[in-house]
Design an enzyme around this catalytic site. Structure first.
Site, PDB file in Angstrom:
ATOM      1  N   SER A 188       0.829  -1.203   0.000  1.00  0.00           N
ATOM      2  CA  SER A 188       0.000   0.000   0.000  1.00  0.00           C
ATOM      3  C   SER A 188       0.869   1.262   0.000  1.00  0.00           C
ATOM      4  CB  SER A 188      -0.905   0.029   1.235  1.00  0.00           C
ATOM      5  OG  SER A 188      -1.576   1.266   1.286  1.00  0.00           O
ATOM      6  N   LYS A 218     -13.615  -3.583   0.304  1.00  0.00           N
ATOM      7  CA  LYS A 218     -14.406  -2.373   0.036  1.00  0.00           C
ATOM      8  C   LYS A 218     -15.909  -2.631   0.037  1.00  0.00           C
ATOM      9  CE  LYS A 218     -11.134   0.396  -2.657  1.00  0.00           C
ATOM     10  NZ  LYS A 218     -11.016   1.217  -3.869  1.00  0.00           N
ATOM     11  N   ASP A 263     -13.425   7.415  -4.337  1.00  0.00           N
ATOM     12  CA  ASP A 263     -12.780   6.991  -5.590  1.00  0.00           C
ATOM     13  C   ASP A 263     -13.242   7.825  -6.792  1.00  0.00           C
ATOM     14  OD1 ASP A 263     -11.115   5.040  -4.535  1.00  0.00           O
ATOM     15  OD2 ASP A 263     -12.610   3.459  -4.738  1.00  0.00           O
ATOM     16  N   TYR A 319      -1.820   1.459 -12.212  1.00  0.00           N
ATOM     17  CA  TYR A 319      -0.517   2.115 -12.316  1.00  0.00           C
ATOM     18  C   TYR A 319       0.566   1.065 -12.072  1.00  0.00           C
ATOM     19  CZ  TYR A 319      -1.007   2.044  -7.253  1.00  0.00           C
ATOM     20  OH  TYR A 319      -1.197   1.632  -5.970  1.00  0.00           O
TER      21      TYR A 319
END
Ligand code: ATR
Length: 297
Positions: free
Chosen positions: A14, A65, A101, A215
């Site tokens: 993270s 989530k 988000d 990414y």
């Protein structure tokens, strides 16, 4: 000192502790932010325990989530819509869930100068990530918004679920043949296995843009596809990662950090493979799983 953390499994990679340490330094906020590995079976108990320990806020990442949404006292309208929570705010007796988000993507598109209004926008993928970004994208009034997926029923379900926000054109990747878009947003998780959905040629208009929610190495397949399409710009999801964190930081601390320098620093780390656990001089070092979580029975 107020305490914050990101919970997930795995959590070792993270970037959130490094991002929030930079935000804290930049805004002069005295806080700690740690990364805590939490298995799904222990989610409910750990949330209660972190509340009991006095944590002021939490971020939630994969794979929790969706599950966390059902464990909150209440959730915001946008988290409800996304069916997912990435930010928890402390309340009396439990947690309030929110989802930053979509706001993070919008802020990044603004930062990059990538417009939505009156442009033909294609979103690749129809999973959890897409649920979080459709409403804010539709609010910016694209000329059209298509959602394309391998599995055909998911885009149709999304078109139905979001119809009050605006029209979503449901597509499969192969059915895109002959269509042209000004912006293609990759929200599939295909890049994590080095893959890219099979798409017909000619999808991207001249001068069109390509944006990836992924990414690092997971961005490579989409970047290669976009280069073949002669995209005028190809952007990865590092900016969105930082922007969604900035939105969470603002919810907790009431101040919005500047993001440009933080994105640049993070990009250097990702490119050089530097460990995410960076010590920011003169500030509390981000910490990782140092909290002794209670044993579960
Ligand atoms: P996330 O939370 O990242 O959105 P998800 O809900 O599991 O994760 O959704 C993953 C998305 O990536 C889905 O749209 C999935 O397509 P399917 O619904 O057809 O499975 C898409 N995806 C994953 N791997 C893919 C691949 N190799 N090729 C094309 N699409 C892929």
């Amino acid at each position: 000192m107020e305490r914050y953390a990101v919970i997930g499994q795995p959590i070792g990679h993270s970037r959130s502790p490094a991002i929030h340490a930079r935000f804290a330094r930049q805004t002069g906020q005295d806080l700690s932010y740690e990364a805590l590995e939490v298995p799904g079976a222990e989610l409910q108990a750990r949330l209660a325990w972190l509340h009991q320990q006095g944590f002021s806020g939490l971020n939630v990442t994969l794979p929790h989530k969706q599950a966390v949404a059902g464990l909150c006292l209440s959730v915001s309208a946008r988290a409800q819509q996304a069916g997912a929570v990435n930010t928890l705010l402390r309340a009396d007796g439990g947690w309030i869930g929110d989802n930053t988000d979509g706001e993070g993507l919008m802020a990044d598109l603004v930062r990059l100068g990538i417009g939505i209004q009156d442009r033909r926008v294609l979103v690749l993928g129809a999973g959890g990530a897409v649920r979080g970004i459709l409403a804010p994208l539709l609010a910016l009034r694209p000329a059209c918004l298509a959602v394309s997926n391998r599995n055909p029923w998911k885009p149709e379900a999304l078109a139905e679920a979001f119809k009050l926000h605006g029209p979503v054109l449901p597509r499969t990747h192969l059915a895109l043949k002959g269509e042209v878009y000004d912006l293609v947003i990759n929200a599939t998780s295909a890049g994590h296995s080095g893959a890219m959905p099979r798409l017909p040629g000619g999808l991207l208009a001249a001068g069109g843009d390509a944006y990836d929610l992924s990414y690092g190495p997971a961005h490579a397949p989409f970047a290669a596809w976009a280069a073949l399409q002669a995209a005028s710009r190809v952007e990865d999801g590092l900016g969105m990662l930082v922007e969604q964190a900035a939105a969470a930081f603002e919810l907790w601390r009431g101040v919005r950090p500047q993001t440009t320098a933080v994105v640049a620093a993070l990009r250097r780390q990702v490119q050089t493979g530097t460990d995410a656990d960076e010590v920011v001089p003169g500030h509390q070092a981000p910490r990782r799983s140092h909290v002794e979580l209670p044993p579960q029975d």
